[in-house]
Write an enzyme that holds these catalytic residues in place. Structure first.
Site, PDB file in Angstrom:
ATOM      1  N   ASN A   1       0.869  -1.178   0.000  1.00  0.00           N
ATOM      2  CA  ASN A   1       0.000   0.000   0.000  1.00  0.00           C
ATOM      3  C   ASN A   1       0.910   1.233   0.000  1.00  0.00           C
ATOM      4  O   ASN A   1       1.462   1.597   1.038  1.00  0.00           O
ATOM      5  CB  ASN A   1      -0.894  -0.005   1.249  1.00  0.00           C
TER       6      ASN A   1
ATOM      7  N   LYS B   1       0.066   4.230  -0.377  1.00  0.00           N
ATOM      8  CA  LYS B   1      -0.637   5.438   0.089  1.00  0.00           C
ATOM      9  C   LYS B   1      -0.385   6.569  -0.915  1.00  0.00           C
ATOM     10  O   LYS B   1      -0.287   6.297  -2.102  1.00  0.00           O
ATOM     11  CB  LYS B   1      -0.203   5.813   1.502  1.00  0.00           C
TER      12      LYS B   1
ATOM     13  N   HIS C   1      -9.585   1.119   4.856  1.00  0.00           N
ATOM     14  CA  HIS C   1      -8.321   1.376   5.556  1.00  0.00           C
ATOM     15  C   HIS C   1      -8.585   2.387   6.665  1.00  0.00           C
ATOM     16  O   HIS C   1      -9.414   3.286   6.510  1.00  0.00           O
ATOM     17  CB  HIS C   1      -7.293   1.923   4.549  1.00  0.00           C
TER      18      HIS C   1
ATOM     19  N   GLU D   1      -7.065   4.910   7.608  1.00  0.00           N
ATOM     20  CA  GLU D   1      -6.906   6.322   7.201  1.00  0.00           C
ATOM     21  C   GLU D   1      -8.160   6.809   6.477  1.00  0.00           C
ATOM     22  O   GLU D   1      -8.557   7.962   6.616  1.00  0.00           O
ATOM     23  CB  GLU D   1      -5.649   6.473   6.323  1.00  0.00           C
TER      24      GLU D   1
ATOM     25  N   GLU E   1      -5.650  -4.790  10.624  1.00  0.00           N
ATOM     26  CA  GLU E   1      -4.661  -3.728  10.797  1.00  0.00           C
ATOM     27  C   GLU E   1      -4.964  -2.962  12.084  1.00  0.00           C
ATOM     28  O   GLU E   1      -5.810  -2.053  12.085  1.00  0.00           O
ATOM     29  CB  GLU E   1      -4.728  -2.757   9.618  1.00  0.00           C
TER      30      GLU E   1
ATOM     31  N   GLY F   1       1.939   2.670  10.609  1.00  0.00           N
ATOM     32  CA  GLY F   1       2.857   3.789  10.416  1.00  0.00           C
ATOM     33  C   GLY F   1       3.516   4.276  11.697  1.00  0.00           C
ATOM     34  O   GLY F   1       4.125   5.339  11.727  1.00  0.00           O
TER      35      GLY F   1
ATOM     36  N   SER G   1       3.104  -1.763  10.383  1.00  0.00           N
ATOM     37  CA  SER G   1       4.561  -1.653  10.544  1.00  0.00           C
ATOM     38  C   SER G   1       5.307  -2.955  10.232  1.00  0.00           C
ATOM     39  O   SER G   1       6.327  -3.269  10.857  1.00  0.00           O
ATOM     40  CB  SER G   1       4.915  -1.139  11.946  1.00  0.00           C
TER      41      SER G   1
END
Ligand code: PEP
Length: 246
Positions: free
Chosen positions: A11, A13, A91, A93, A162, A168, A207
């Protein structure tokens, strides 16, 4: 025993450029891996990837609408035409920054399936939910909102666990924590369709890097990874793709 082919997904991003496309494609071209490898770059770069049997392509989002006056949106037909075979949905985010809900995820998944794109649906708990020992409860709510609402989606999607606190941040769930949640997800979904729950691939994301991946991947219910930061480094991503499931 059900055999699930591992899937290692990148991903990117809102990162990367044409130079990274070229480097990643060239690096993956030379590796030896029996896993399915997926790159989800920003959609503008999808058509820059050379066609290859070494990797597949995916998008990071898709419109919940089929077509029409939706300025700035990109439809499932369009990402399919650009080469996407998968799309990442839900996701954290997108949920946190763009207020996406399970209902939106479901609409987007329906658009993806309409054109033969496989949704990778992300779920995870926040740090405070974990600290309050609500992880399984939170996941059950989200899983039910998607899979109890549309049971046939289970056989046609990939799941990504996740933990929000691990994305991150450099923090990773321990292999035991991740396995506990993956196993819970599979058992919970077995109540909807036992056969599909045994076959569905559940990826871990948060991560992941070349150092921590071998022990995570050794867990029985971890069927692959959704990799953010480390997927921007072709050599490291290639190393992750080449690690065998022990
Ligand atoms: C992600 O974006 O899905 C992700 C897991 O990111 P990172 O690997 O950087 O934590």
């Amino acid at each position: 025993m059900t055999v699930r082919r591992p899937l290692i997904a990148a991903n990117w991003k809102m990162n990367g450029d044409r130079e990274l496309v070229t480097m990643m494609a060239a690096t993956l071209q030379c590796i030896d891996s029996s896993h399915e490898i997926l790159i989800c770059p920003p959609v503008i770069f999808l058509s820059d990837f050379p066609k290859s049997t070494q990797y597949r392509l995916g998008a990071q989002n898709v419109s919940s609408e089929k077509a029409g006056a939706f300025t700035g949106e990109i439809s499932a037909d369009m990402i399919r035409a650009a080469g996407a075979e998968y799309v990442i949905l839900g996701h954290s985010e997108r949920r946190c920054l763009f207020a996406e809900t399970d209902a939106t995820v479901l609409q987007k998944a329906q658009q993806a399936l309409r054109v033969g794109i496989t949704p990778i649906i992300c779920f995870g708990e926040t740090l405070s939910e974990r600290q309050q020992e609500k992880t399984m409860w939170v996941l059950a709510q989200h899983l039910d909102a998607v899979y109890a609402a549309q049971p046939d989606l289970l056989a046609e999607s990939v799941i990504a666990y996740e933990p929000v606190w691990a994305i991150g941040t450099g923090l990773t769930a321990t292999p035991e924590q991740a396995q506990q949640v993956h196993s819970f997800i599979r058992q919970h979904l077995a109540r909807i369709n036992a056969d599909a729950a045994a076959k569905v691939r559940i990826l871990y994301g948060g991560s992941v890097n070349a150092d921590n991946w071998p022990t995570l991947f050794s867990q029985p219910d971890i069927d692959g990874a959704l990799v953010g930061g480390a997927s921007l480094k072709p050599a490291e991503f290639a190393a992750i793709c080449q690690m065998a499931k022990e």
